[in-house]
Design a protein around this motif. Structure first.
Motif, mmCIF file in Angstrom:
data_model
loop_
_atom_site.group_PDB
_atom_site.id
_atom_site.type_symbol
_atom_site.label_atom_id
_atom_site.label_comp_id
_atom_site.label_asym_id
_atom_site.label_seq_id
_atom_site.Cartn_x
_atom_site.Cartn_y
_atom_site.Cartn_z
ATOM 1 N N THR A 74 -21.963 0.836 38.396
ATOM 2 C CA THR A 74 -20.624 0.406 38.785
ATOM 3 C C THR A 74 -19.554 1.477 38.611
ATOM 4 N N GLY A 75 -19.855 2.572 37.945
ATOM 5 C CA GLY A 75 -18.863 3.613 37.736
ATOM 6 C C GLY A 75 -19.361 4.658 36.756
ATOM 7 N N SER A 76 -18.473 5.541 36.338
ATOM 8 C CA SER A 76 -18.851 6.600 35.412
ATOM 9 C C SER A 76 -17.628 7.068 34.636
ATOM 10 N N SER A 77 -17.872 7.788 33.551
ATOM 11 C CA SER A 77 -16.801 8.369 32.746
ATOM 12 C C SER A 77 -17.250 9.719 32.236
ATOM 13 N N SER A 78 -16.307 10.539 31.779
ATOM 14 C CA SER A 78 -16.655 11.882 31.301
ATOM 15 C C SER A 78 -15.730 12.288 30.164
ATOM 16 N N GLU A 79 -16.232 13.207 29.337
ATOM 17 C CA GLU A 79 -15.479 13.748 28.207
ATOM 18 C C GLU A 79 -15.959 15.164 27.950
ATOM 19 N N THR A 80 -15.034 16.037 27.548
ATOM 20 C CA THR A 80 -15.382 17.426 27.256
ATOM 21 C C THR A 80 -15.073 17.748 25.802
ATOM 22 N N ILE A 81 -16.054 18.340 25.116
ATOM 23 C CA ILE A 81 -15.906 18.731 23.720
ATOM 24 C C ILE A 81 -16.237 20.219 23.601
ATOM 25 N N VAL A 82 -15.395 20.975 22.878
ATOM 26 C CA VAL A 82 -15.649 22.390 22.632
ATOM 27 C C VAL A 82 -15.881 22.582 21.141
ATOM 28 N N LYS A 83 -17.039 23.132 20.779
ATOM 29 C CA LYS A 83 -17.365 23.392 19.376
ATOM 30 C C LYS A 83 -18.392 24.507 19.308
ATOM 31 N N GLU A 84 -18.560 25.061 18.126
ATOM 32 C CA GLU A 84 -19.547 26.131 17.966
ATOM 33 C C GLU A 84 -20.947 25.552 17.866
ATOM 34 N N SER A 85 -21.864 26.128 18.604
ATOM 35 C CA SER A 85 -23.253 25.700 18.565
ATOM 36 C C SER A 85 -23.894 26.155 17.261
ATOM 37 N N LYS A 86 -24.464 25.211 16.503
ATOM 38 C CA LYS A 86 -25.147 25.577 15.265
ATOM 39 C C LYS A 86 -26.445 26.318 15.540
ATOM 40 N N GLN A 87 -27.042 26.056 16.693
ATOM 41 C CA GLN A 87 -28.308 26.706 17.027
ATOM 42 C C GLN A 87 -28.113 28.149 17.464
ATOM 43 N N PHE A 88 -27.032 28.402 18.255
ATOM 44 C CA PHE A 88 -26.822 29.738 18.813
ATOM 45 C C PHE A 88 -25.636 30.474 18.197
ATOM 46 N N GLY A 89 -24.767 29.752 17.469
ATOM 47 C CA GLY A 89 -23.652 30.395 16.794
ATOM 48 C C GLY A 89 -22.558 30.908 17.703
ATOM 49 N N VAL A 90 -22.392 30.300 18.872
ATOM 50 C CA VAL A 90 -21.366 30.727 19.820
ATOM 51 C C VAL A 90 -20.574 29.503 20.278
ATOM 52 N N PRO A 91 -19.303 29.706 20.703
ATOM 53 C CA PRO A 91 -18.514 28.580 21.227
ATOM 54 C C PRO A 91 -19.212 27.963 22.438
ATOM 55 N N THR A 92 -19.255 26.641 22.458
ATOM 56 C CA THR A 92 -19.975 25.938 23.516
ATOM 57 C C THR A 92 -19.148 24.774 24.022
ATOM 58 N N GLN A 93 -19.103 24.642 25.318
ATOM 59 C CA GLN A 93 -18.423 23.500 25.933
ATOM 60 C C GLN A 93 -19.454 22.446 26.313
ATOM 61 N N TYR A 94 -19.327 21.270 25.702
ATOM 62 C CA TYR A 94 -20.223 20.158 26.002
ATOM 63 C C TYR A 94 -19.503 19.187 26.930
ATOM 64 N N THR A 95 -20.059 18.977 28.090
ATOM 65 C CA THR A 95 -19.543 17.975 29.013
ATOM 66 C C THR A 95 -20.408 16.725 28.901
ATOM 67 N N LEU A 96 -19.795 15.617 28.486
ATOM 68 C CA LEU A 96 -20.512 14.371 28.254
ATOM 69 C C LEU A 96 -20.216 13.411 29.402
ATOM 70 N N LEU A 97 -21.230 13.116 30.175
ATOM 71 C CA LEU A 97 -21.105 12.214 31.318
ATOM 72 C C LEU A 97 -21.812 10.898 31.012
ATOM 73 N N SER A 98 -21.226 9.793 31.402
ATOM 74 C CA SER A 98 -21.843 8.483 31.195
ATOM 75 C C SER A 98 -21.761 7.681 32.484
ATOM 76 N N LYS A 99 -22.913 7.212 32.940
ATOM 77 C CA LYS A 99 -22.995 6.360 34.122
ATOM 78 C C LYS A 99 -23.051 4.915 33.660
ATOM 79 N N HIS A 100 -22.164 4.053 34.194
ATOM 80 C CA HIS A 100 -22.070 2.672 33.764
ATOM 81 C C HIS A 100 -22.831 1.771 34.730
ATOM 82 N N GLY A 101 -23.565 0.804 34.166
ATOM 83 C CA GLY A 101 -24.312 -0.123 35.002
ATOM 84 C C GLY A 101 -24.410 -1.493 34.362
ATOM 85 N N VAL A 102 -24.790 -2.475 35.155
ATOM 86 C CA VAL A 102 -24.929 -3.845 34.686
ATOM 87 C C VAL A 102 -26.231 -4.411 35.233
ATOM 88 N N LEU A 103 -26.901 -5.269 34.453
ATOM 89 C CA LEU A 103 -28.137 -5.892 34.907
ATOM 90 C C LEU A 103 -27.835 -6.968 35.944
#
Length: 232
Positions: A74-103
């Motif tokens: 039925t729709g979607s939403s998004s959010e962006t988070i910027v933080k340092e990656s613990k695995q690689f030790g560099v600034p990382t931009q995480y784009t979080l996408l969510s697709k919404h649905g109903v049964l």
């Protein structure tokens, strides 16, 4: 920024009781049982799009939870988070996408729905999934959020086998709790204490169903590592 990571989830709601499908735990060969409070999803593979990956997430691994119905997106939403990656030790931009649905009841509209599989009321184990049995231990049976009490006593947890060596655990939770379970400490602890009642059942399922090689026991996938970083 040196890196960008795309993480996608699906928010599937069950209209008859206003519950949302959530991942409450996972078992991995290297780390054992890890408690989670999040929507189903992960790092999106290169080359896949929002709709294609959403269809994939609602495929064989989750379809038995839909009770013979389909997911209508039925729709979607998004959010962006910027933080340092613990695995690689560099600034990382995480784009979080969510697709919404109903049964919804099955239809022939394949453009908006994902076909469902087995009845979610099945109560026996097989090579793919299991309805988990809670241990008879004392636990806080409710949580108060915004002046209302929420109980999980009637909710079931389900273990799903992934790739012969990984187990994910899902549950249908009240939508009000699902919205804040990652950010609200009291709600998160409540969901985790509820999930702990299924620990023995989860470990039994994992020991019976998982086939782990030496490499699988020592190395997690990059996708799983990325999702854990975002959660912390």
């Amino acid at each position: 920024l040196n890196r960008t990571v795309l993480v996608q989830s699906v928010r599937i709601s069950r209209p008859e009781d206003d519950h949302v499908l959530c991942q409450v735990a996972k078992w991995r060969p290297r780390h054992g049982l890890l408690y989670r409070c999040q929507l189903p999803g992960g790092k999106r593979p290169p080359g896949s799009c929002l709709d294609t990956y959403s269809q994939f997430l609602c495929g064989l691994e989750l379809s038995f939870l839909f009770g013979g119905r389909q997911v209508k997106f039925t729709g979607s939403s998004s959010e962006t988070i910027v933080k340092e990656s613990k695995q690689f030790g560099v600034p990382t931009q995480y784009t979080l996408l969510s697709k919404h649905g109903v049964l919804v009841e099955p239809s022939s509209d394949k453009c908006t729905s994902q076909s469902a599989g087995k009845d979610s009321n099945a109560d026996s184990c097989n090579v793919n999934h299991c309805v988990l049995s809670p241990a008879p231990v004392a636990w806080k049976s409710h949580v108060e959020y915004r002046g209302q009490l929420y109980f999980l006593s009637g909710c079931e947890a389900y273990a799903v086998l992934r790739e012969q060596s990984e187990v994910d655990v899902y549950a249908w939770l009240p939508s009000a709790l699902a919205e804040v379970m990652e950010s609200n400490y009291d709600v998160k602890r409540f969901v985790q204490s509820w999930t702990q009642r299924f620990e023995d059942s989860i470990l039994e399922f994992a020991s019976q169903e998982c086939i782990c090689s030496d490499d699988e026991e020592s190395v997690l996938s990059d996708a799983a590592e990325e999702v854990e970083e975002v959660e912390e």
